[in-house]
Design a protein around this motif. Structure first.
Motif, PDB file in Angstrom:
ATOM      1  N   ASN B 147       0.828  -1.205   0.000  1.00 56.63           N
ATOM      2  CA  ASN B 147       0.000   0.000   0.000  1.00 56.63           C
ATOM      3  C   ASN B 147       0.865   1.259   0.000  1.00 56.63           C
ATOM      4  O   ASN B 147       0.655   2.187   0.775  1.00 56.63           O
ATOM      5  N   SER B 148       1.872   1.249  -0.870  1.00 62.19           N
ATOM      6  CA  SER B 148       2.829   2.350  -0.880  1.00 62.19           C
ATOM      7  C   SER B 148       3.432   2.506  -2.269  1.00 62.19           C
ATOM      8  O   SER B 148       3.543   1.542  -3.023  1.00 62.19           O
ATOM      9  N   GLY B 149       3.818   3.716  -2.613  1.00 62.14           N
ATOM     10  CA  GLY B 149       4.465   3.971  -3.895  1.00 62.14           C
ATOM     11  C   GLY B 149       5.966   4.115  -3.757  1.00 62.14           C
ATOM     12  O   GLY B 149       6.659   4.411  -4.721  1.00 62.14           O
ATOM     13  N   ASP B 150       6.471   3.893  -2.543  1.00 58.99           N
ATOM     14  CA  ASP B 150       7.911   4.060  -2.319  1.00 58.99           C
ATOM     15  C   ASP B 150       8.682   2.819  -2.756  1.00 58.99           C
ATOM     16  O   ASP B 150       8.247   1.699  -2.515  1.00 58.99           O
ATOM     17  N   PRO B 151       9.851   3.022  -3.366  1.00 56.30           N
ATOM     18  CA  PRO B 151      10.623   1.866  -3.829  1.00 56.30           C
ATOM     19  C   PRO B 151      11.147   0.984  -2.694  1.00 56.30           C
ATOM     20  O   PRO B 151      11.211  -0.227  -2.833  1.00 56.30           O
ATOM     21  N   LYS B 152      11.486   1.588  -1.561  1.00 56.56           N
ATOM     22  CA  LYS B 152      12.126   0.817  -0.480  1.00 56.56           C
ATOM     23  C   LYS B 152      11.217  -0.302   0.058  1.00 56.56           C
ATOM     24  O   LYS B 152      11.612  -1.474   0.032  1.00 56.56           O
ATOM     25  N   PRO B 153      10.005   0.018   0.551  1.00 53.94           N
ATOM     26  CA  PRO B 153       9.148  -1.083   1.028  1.00 53.94           C
ATOM     27  C   PRO B 153       8.781  -2.053  -0.081  1.00 53.94           C
ATOM     28  O   PRO B 153       8.640  -3.267   0.163  1.00 53.94           O
ATOM     29  N   ALA B 154       8.663  -1.542  -1.319  1.00 59.18           N
ATOM     30  CA  ALA B 154       8.328  -2.425  -2.440  1.00 59.18           C
ATOM     31  C   ALA B 154       9.441  -3.446  -2.653  1.00 59.18           C
ATOM     32  O   ALA B 154       9.190  -4.641  -2.814  1.00 59.18           O
ATOM     33  N   LEU B 155      10.683  -2.975  -2.619  1.00 57.75           N
ATOM     34  CA  LEU B 155      11.825  -3.863  -2.837  1.00 57.75           C
ATOM     35  C   LEU B 155      11.959  -4.870  -1.695  1.00 57.75           C
ATOM     36  O   LEU B 155      12.224  -6.052  -1.910  1.00 57.75           O
ATOM     37  N   ASP B 156      11.726  -4.368  -0.465  1.00 62.80           N
ATOM     38  CA  ASP B 156      11.782  -5.268   0.691  1.00 62.80           C
ATOM     39  C   ASP B 156      10.731  -6.365   0.572  1.00 62.80           C
ATOM     40  O   ASP B 156      10.980  -7.519   0.891  1.00 62.80           O
ATOM     41  N   PHE B 157       9.544  -5.980   0.089  1.00 61.20           N
ATOM     42  CA  PHE B 157       8.481  -6.967  -0.074  1.00 61.20           C
ATOM     43  C   PHE B 157       8.865  -7.995  -1.136  1.00 61.20           C
ATOM     44  O   PHE B 157       8.694  -9.196  -0.946  1.00 61.20           O
ATOM     45  N   LEU B 158       9.419  -7.506  -2.258  1.00 67.90           N
ATOM     46  CA  LEU B 158       9.793  -8.420  -3.351  1.00 67.90           C
ATOM     47  C   LEU B 158      10.853  -9.418  -2.888  1.00 67.90           C
ATOM     48  O   LEU B 158      10.851 -10.572  -3.286  1.00 67.90           O
ATOM     49  N   LYS B 159      11.760  -8.961  -2.025  1.00 64.88           N
ATOM     50  CA  LYS B 159      12.834  -9.843  -1.548  1.00 64.88           C
ATOM     51  C   LYS B 159      12.407 -10.659  -0.339  1.00 64.88           C
ATOM     52  O   LYS B 159      13.145 -11.537   0.103  1.00 64.88           O
ATOM     53  N   GLY B 160      11.239 -10.344   0.203  1.00 61.88           N
ATOM     54  CA  GLY B 160      10.799 -10.994   1.436  1.00 61.88           C
ATOM     55  C   GLY B 160      10.155 -12.350   1.200  1.00 61.88           C
ATOM     56  O   GLY B 160       9.921 -12.754   0.058  1.00 61.88           O
ATOM     57  N   PRO B 161       9.873 -13.051   2.293  1.00 68.28           N
ATOM     58  CA  PRO B 161       9.360 -14.421   2.180  1.00 68.28           C
ATOM     59  C   PRO B 161       7.898 -14.491   1.729  1.00 68.28           C
ATOM     60  O   PRO B 161       7.441 -15.551   1.302  1.00 68.28           O
ATOM     61  N   ASP B 162       7.164 -13.384   1.801  1.00 70.24           N
ATOM     62  CA  ASP B 162       5.731 -13.433   1.477  1.00 70.24           C
ATOM     63  C   ASP B 162       5.433 -13.137   0.015  1.00 70.24           C
ATOM     64  O   ASP B 162       4.288 -13.202  -0.414  1.00 70.24           O
ATOM     65  N   PHE B 163       6.470 -12.822  -0.750  1.00 68.67           N
ATOM     66  CA  PHE B 163       6.207 -12.449  -2.142  1.00 68.67           C
ATOM     67  C   PHE B 163       5.903 -13.677  -3.009  1.00 68.67           C
ATOM     68  O   PHE B 163       6.592 -14.692  -2.954  1.00 68.67           O
ATOM     69  N   SER B 164       4.849 -13.567  -3.780  1.00 71.21           N
ATOM     70  CA  SER B 164       4.603 -14.540  -4.845  1.00 71.21           C
ATOM     71  C   SER B 164       3.734 -13.840  -5.867  1.00 71.21           C
ATOM     72  O   SER B 164       3.092 -12.823  -5.568  1.00 71.21           O
ATOM     73  N   ILE B 165       3.734 -14.349  -7.083  1.00 70.98           N
ATOM     74  CA  ILE B 165       2.984 -13.690  -8.128  1.00 70.98           C
ATOM     75  C   ILE B 165       2.306 -14.706  -9.037  1.00 70.98           C
ATOM     76  O   ILE B 165       2.820 -15.798  -9.273  1.00 70.98           O
ATOM     77  N   ALA B 166       1.112 -14.333  -9.501  1.00 73.73           N
ATOM     78  CA  ALA B 166       0.384 -15.162 -10.463  1.00 73.73           C
ATOM     79  C   ALA B 166       0.698 -14.633 -11.857  1.00 73.73           C
ATOM     80  O   ALA B 166       0.572 -13.448 -12.109  1.00 73.73           O
ATOM     81  N   ALA B 167       1.165 -15.505 -12.739  1.00 69.99           N
ATOM     82  CA  ALA B 167       1.552 -15.049 -14.078  1.00 69.99           C
ATOM     83  C   ALA B 167       1.123 -16.061 -15.140  1.00 69.99           C
ATOM     84  O   ALA B 167       1.864 -16.330 -16.084  1.00 69.99           O
ATOM     85  N   PHE B 168      -0.058 -16.638 -14.967  1.00 69.88           N
ATOM     86  CA  PHE B 168      -0.645 -17.522 -15.986  1.00 69.88           C
ATOM     87  C   PHE B 168       0.231 -18.751 -16.257  1.00 69.88           C
ATOM     88  O   PHE B 168       0.316 -19.229 -17.379  1.00 69.88           O
ATOM     89  N   LYS B 169       0.894 -19.226 -15.191  1.00 65.72           N
ATOM     90  CA  LYS B 169       1.744 -20.401 -15.343  1.00 65.72           C
ATOM     91  C   LYS B 169       1.226 -21.575 -14.499  1.00 65.72           C
ATOM     92  O   LYS B 169       1.927 -22.557 -14.293  1.00 65.72           O
ATOM     93  N   GLY B 170       0.029 -21.437 -13.966  1.00 64.02           N
ATOM     94  CA  GLY B 170      -0.586 -22.561 -13.255  1.00 64.02           C
ATOM     95  C   GLY B 170      -0.165 -22.706 -11.812  1.00 64.02           C
ATOM     96  O   GLY B 170      -0.675 -23.548 -11.095  1.00 64.02           O
ATOM     97  N   GLN B 171       0.777 -21.916 -11.358  1.00 67.14           N
ATOM     98  CA  GLN B 171       1.173 -21.939  -9.957  1.00 67.14           C
ATOM     99  C   GLN B 171       1.842 -20.617  -9.629  1.00 67.14           C
ATOM    100  O   GLN B 171       2.211 -19.858 -10.505  1.00 67.14           O
ATOM    101  N   ARG B 172       1.956 -20.361  -8.331  1.00 65.93           N
ATOM    102  CA  ARG B 172       2.555 -19.084  -7.934  1.00 65.93           C
ATOM    103  C   ARG B 172       4.043 -19.087  -8.273  1.00 65.93           C
ATOM    104  O   ARG B 172       4.718 -20.121  -8.186  1.00 65.93           O
ATOM    105  N   LEU B 173       4.553 -17.933  -8.665  1.00 66.64           N
ATOM    106  CA  LEU B 173       5.971 -17.787  -8.951  1.00 66.64           C
ATOM    107  C   LEU B 173       6.599 -17.004  -7.802  1.00 66.64           C
ATOM    108  O   LEU B 173       6.006 -16.080  -7.275  1.00 66.64           O
ATOM    109  N   THR B 174       7.815 -17.411  -7.436  1.00 68.43           N
ATOM    110  CA  THR B 174       8.501 -16.743  -6.336  1.00 68.43           C
ATOM    111  C   THR B 174       9.925 -16.426  -6.772  1.00 68.43           C
ATOM    112  O   THR B 174      10.343 -16.822  -7.870  1.00 68.43           O
ATOM    113  N   LEU B 175      10.652 -15.707  -5.928  1.00 69.46           N
ATOM    114  CA  LEU B 175      12.041 -15.365  -6.260  1.00 69.46           C
ATOM    115  C   LEU B 175      13.000 -16.260  -5.487  1.00 69.46           C
ATOM    116  O   LEU B 175      12.797 -16.504  -4.295  1.00 69.46           O
TER     117      LEU B 175
END
Lengths: 323, 225
Positions: B147-175
């Motif tokens: 819920n923020s437009g700042d790069p810092k929390p966004a980057l922390d979220f992307l690198k964090g354990p809760d990040f996953s994304i749906a990208a039409f590949k049949g399962q969640r994608l993670t880093l």
């Protein structure tokens, strides 16, 4: 026995009087472009109806006279006459209708159109389109609050449950849930709204008054990889005490305690289990298994799978006439 | 049999293929290099000449089951199928091609995505398009979840354990936390259809079956700073 279908009210009366139950279930087969009709008396497919392309969402009208089926690739909703079991008309949805819900009176139909980010409002008596609501990307799940005041739409790519005021047709709240929300279901007492997230692998429990996620139901099956657990369809008993959640490619139905939100049991069903419907007496729950092309019958009290019925290709949705 | 082009990228792809072969128990019986002599002199003269070039190039090979080509520059591999001296399957840069996305992918809701892309751009969606979409979607996901437009929390979220994304590949994608590479299924396509999606059933992993593909944590030399 088709004569019974001429009088759905009577059919239900007969069913209530006989313990085995005699209901008619309609199953949409997404890939074979058909609807299979199942007689719950002997658990057999009695008819296969040819419909339009890519049938998915399927529901009886409230009066039990018609079955509506969204045929996404034909950009319409077809109307099947339950008496003759034939397609008799179509409704003006938007492009690629997927799931829909009716108001309590059965007069207004709200349709999620997957391809143009809108919910279409249709007058069921006149069979005309009376309005649209702009929602998120790839709208899918649809539910209406028991008092009829709030319509819920979930959008698969925006990952939100949109709360729409049915009087003004305006979005009054958006609740962010986990990835790819597929299905929404209210508890009958309006205390909770459950939204399944296919890719996120969770079911969010939302307080409908506060528009907040209050709990998340998670799943864990020994030996099953996390990514394969993909909750989609939700079925809740009328008393709100027990819920059944289809876990897609995990090939299981999770039984969840309605109060504690904990999984109490997993039932092995067919492959890629998707949607479900209770018989009106809530004795049985029928679930569609997309990849194994069948429907599993669950004994609700015994919490056991008792039978599997072969249907068409890629069974998706299911509906059973209510008395 | 492994056929490698003469460009740097071809050699890198060949190295990845060698590593995958040893990991999954495939034996490379022979390697050949297809020199790019410039001006496409060997391949640019129409079907008649190519028809002769490829059989000649692939003859006198030891017994092999499949010819795998590493040709990132698309110099020769597309000419290999149906033209090998021995009638053999072709994979890699031609034949059965591993890709992160393909216009033929229509499973897991992808058909909606493909239709939207076609309507917007009047052309079909490539792997590069999908990578760009996924990257933009990841930023959008981070912004909406934090819920923020700042790069810092966004980057922390992307690198964090809760990040996953749906990208039409049949399962969640993670880093992958050791190199921030996106864990994703790989499509095996033949140009018209998705033949299969890897990881193939039966290849197990203690953390994620997607980690059977590429460099896994114990193998990596990457150190994130």
């Amino acid at each position: 026995m088709w004569r019974r279908c001429l009088f759905p009210g009577m059919a239900a009366w007969i069913a209530a009087a006989t313990p085995a139950g005699a209901f008619i279930a309609y199953v949409s087969n997404e890939k074979s472009n058909t609807v299979s009709v199942i007689d719950t008396d002997n658990w057999a497919v009695t008819k296969t109806i040819k419909v339009g392309q890519r049938p998915r969402g399927i529901e009886f009208t409230r009066d039990g006279k018609f079955v509506l089926v969204a045929v996404g690739d034909d950009d319409t909703i077809q109307v099947i006459d339950a008496a003759t079991q034939q397609v008799v008309d179509s409704l003006p949805s938007g492009p690629d209708p997927e799931l829909f819900v009716q108001d309590a009176a059965g007069k207004v139909l709200y349709v999620a159109n997957e391809n143009d980010n809108t919910v279409t409002v249709i007058d069921l008596e006149k069979r005309v389109r009376v309005g649209d609501v702009q929602v998120g990307v790839e709208p899918e799940g649809m539910a209406i609050s028991p008092d009829g005041k709030i319509l819920i739409n979930t959008s698969e790519t925006t990952n939100m449950a949109h709360f729409i005021d049915t009087a003004t047709r305006q979005i009054v709240a958006n609740v962010l849930v986990d990835a790819r929300p597929r299905f929404a279901e209210f508890k009958r007492d309006s205390s909770e709204l459950w939204v399944s997230s296919e890719i996120g692998g969770t079911v969010s429990v939302i307080d409908p008054a506060k528009h907040e996620v209050t709990a998340k139901i998670t799943f864990s099956i020994p030996g099953m990889r996390r990514e394969a657990i993909q909750p989609v369809g939700i079925g809740m008993t009328r008393d709100g005490k027990t819920a059944f959640i289809a876990l897609g490619p995990a090939n299981r139905i999770a039984i969840v305690d309605g109060a504690s939100h904990q999984v109490t049991k997993y039932l092995l069903v067919g492959q890629r289990v998707w949607h479900m419907a209770f018989t009106p007496d809530e004795k049985y729950l029928l679930v569609t298994n997309g990849v194994s092309n069948d429907v599993s019958i669950i004994d609700v009290v015994a919490q056991k799978v008792i039978k599997t019925i072969q249907v068409g290709e890629l069974p998706w949705g299911i509906t059973i006439a209510q008395p | 049999m492994l056929v490698v082009g003469s460009h740097e990228e071809d050699k890198l792809f060949a190295e990845a293929l060698r590593r995958a072969a040893s990991r999954f128990g495939a034996k490379i019986v022979q390697e050949r290099v297809f020199e790019d002599t410039g001006g496409a002199r060997r391949t640019d003269s129409g079907v008649t000449l190519i028809q002769r070039q490829m059989p000649v190039f692939t003859q006198q090979a030891p017994a092999y089951d499949i010819l795998v080509a590493a040709d990132e520059s698309e110099v020769f591999a597309p000419y290999l199928p149906y033209r090998t001296w021995d009638p053999r399957l072709v994979a890699g840069s031609a034949g059965l091609v591993p890709k992160s996305w393909d216009a033929a992918q229509d499973q897991w809701g992808a058909v909606q995505m493909q239709n939207r892309f076609l309507k917007l751009n009047s052309r079909r969606m490539t792997a590069l398009d999908m990578q760009a979409w996924t990257a933009a979607r990841m930023i959008g996901e981070a912004a909406s979840r934090t819920n923020s437009g700042d790069p810092k929390p966004a980057l922390d979220f992307l690198k964090g354990p809760d990040f996953s994304i749906a990208a039409f590949k049949g399962q969640r994608l993670t880093l992958r936390d050791w190199n921030l590479q996106l864990r994703q299924p790989i499509l095996l396509v033949d140009g018209r259809m998705v033949v299969s999606v890897s990881p193939q059933e039966g290849f197990l992993h203690q953390v994620s079956e997607l980690d059977t593909l590429g460099l896994d944590r114990p193998e990596t030399k990457c150190r994130l700073h």
